[in-house]
Scaffold this active site. Structure first.
Site, PDB file in Angstrom:
ATOM      1  N   SER A   1       0.787  -1.232   0.000  1.00  0.00           N
ATOM      2  CA  SER A   1       0.000   0.000   0.000  1.00  0.00           C
ATOM      3  C   SER A   1       0.817   1.280   0.000  1.00  0.00           C
ATOM      4  O   SER A   1       0.397   2.281  -0.585  1.00  0.00           O
ATOM      5  CB  SER A   1      -0.961   0.000   1.192  1.00  0.00           C
ATOM      6  OG  SER A   1      -0.260  -0.169   2.410  1.00  0.00           O
TER       7      SER A   1
ATOM      8  N   ASP B   1      -2.912   6.379  11.303  1.00  0.00           N
ATOM      9  CA  ASP B   1      -2.940   4.928  11.508  1.00  0.00           C
ATOM     10  C   ASP B   1      -1.574   4.353  11.867  1.00  0.00           C
ATOM     11  O   ASP B   1      -1.447   3.164  12.166  1.00  0.00           O
ATOM     12  CB  ASP B   1      -3.506   4.204  10.277  1.00  0.00           C
ATOM     13  CG  ASP B   1      -2.667   4.423   9.016  1.00  0.00           C
ATOM     14  OD1 ASP B   1      -1.558   4.984   9.101  1.00  0.00           O
ATOM     15  OD2 ASP B   1      -3.136   4.019   7.927  1.00  0.00           O
TER      16      ASP B   1
ATOM     17  N   HIS C   1       0.700   4.036   7.313  1.00  0.00           N
ATOM     18  CA  HIS C   1       0.873   4.590   5.971  1.00  0.00           C
ATOM     19  C   HIS C   1       1.570   5.949   6.015  1.00  0.00           C
ATOM     20  O   HIS C   1       1.329   6.751   6.926  1.00  0.00           O
ATOM     21  CB  HIS C   1      -0.478   4.712   5.279  1.00  0.00           C
ATOM     22  CG  HIS C   1      -1.121   3.386   5.019  1.00  0.00           C
ATOM     23  ND1 HIS C   1      -2.231   2.946   5.712  1.00  0.00           N
ATOM     24  CD2 HIS C   1      -0.783   2.392   4.159  1.00  0.00           C
ATOM     25  CE1 HIS C   1      -2.554   1.734   5.279  1.00  0.00           C
ATOM     26  NE2 HIS C   1      -1.699   1.385   4.346  1.00  0.00           N
TER      27      HIS C   1
END
Length: 289
Positions: free
Chosen positions: A61, A258, A261
């Site tokens: 990601s 979070d 990321h």
């Protein structure tokens, strides 16, 4: 081979990988209206048939991009007529974020490092290299472990197929693989300890299957992880012994809330760092010739 006790998890992951890889190999289904309008705003480029300096974007990601897009969009993330993207349809279009929107389709993609990387290369080329055309080949999928990228696995085969398609669609040179992956390998100890060996096999397989024995691979050192074994994965990354594999360390770059990321600011800085690393490698290679 995973232990028998983990076989149900393995089967589920394989099924997920197969589903994701279908999106990479086959032409994509109709996109959502907002995404379609975004892609239509950047049609096939007049540079599509020109030879390109190609970069395969692979991993999970943080390569696909989860950075939030501010308004206005910072300059290094904006489209440039000589920065192209190989769409899921294998058509060259002017690159515009989110680069992985039609590749990593199960999550909302955002800003990653590839656009600032490309802008850094164009900035270095200056006006004297107006013929330079860059081709970005997105192949990253969020939430994937490195064993899911092994030769024969759907994600690996799809990435190789996209790289070959990029070389065939207008020609050019595959200059490097930009690899940012490993956060999901921090969850289980056996994945973390196996990371270095699996990464070396992946590099060797890319080079063999793409017939580029000295292919440059720029891997990003993890800034975060999903589990407790981030340091072990980072050690595996640092201890890769293959030539033409270099590490750009993202540790210390700011994270989103979070804590997994990279933020938009971090992705901008990382793209510039990747660009500098590529240019330094090329400069040192040229000086030895």
């Amino acid at each position: 081979m995973k232990p028998a006790a983990r076989r149900p998890l393995l089967l589920c992951a394989l099924a997920a990988a197969a589903a994701l890889s279908f999106l990479l190999v086959a032409p994509p289904p109709p996109l959502a209206a907002h995404l379609s309008s975004l892609l239509l705003a950047f049609p096939a480029s007049p540079y599509a048939g020109r030879p390109k300096l190609l970069f395969l974007l692979a991993g999970q990601s943080n390569m696909a991009g989860r950075g939030l897009a501010p308004t206005p969009l910072p300059g290094p993330f904006r489209p440039h007529p000589r920065v192209l993207r190989l769409a899921a349809s294998r058509r060259w279009v002017v690159a515009a974020p989110p680069l992985h929107a039609d590749i990593d389709t199960h999550k909302a993609c955002g800003l990653g490092p590839a656009m600032p990387f490309a802008h850094r290369l164009l900035e270095d080329a200056g006006s004297g290299e107006s013929s330079l055309v860059l081709g970005l080949v997105p192949a990253a999928v969020g939430g994937t472990r490195i064993w899911m990228w092994a030769k024969g696995e759907p994600l690996y085969e799809a990435a190789v197929a996209r790289a070959r398609a990029a070389l065939a669609a207008g020609g050019g040179t595959l200059a490097a693989v930009l690899w940012f992956q490993g956060e999901s390998d921090t969850i289980e100890l056996d994945d973390a300890t196996a990371y270095g060996g699996r990464m070396e096999r992946l590099v060797n397989d890319f080079r063999a299957d793409l017939d580029i024995p000295d292919l440059l691979v720029i891997q990003v050192g993890l800034a975060s992880g999903e589990g407790n074994y981030t340091d072990i994965v980072r050690e595996g990354q640092k201890n890769i012994k293959l030539p033409n594999v270099i590490l750009v360390d993202a540790i210390g770059l700011p994270l989103r809330d979070d804590q997994l990321h990279l933020s938009t600011e971090a992705q901008l800085r990382l793209g510039d760092m990747l660009g500098q690393a590529y240019l330094k490698f090329n400069s040192s290679t040229d000086s030895r010739q």
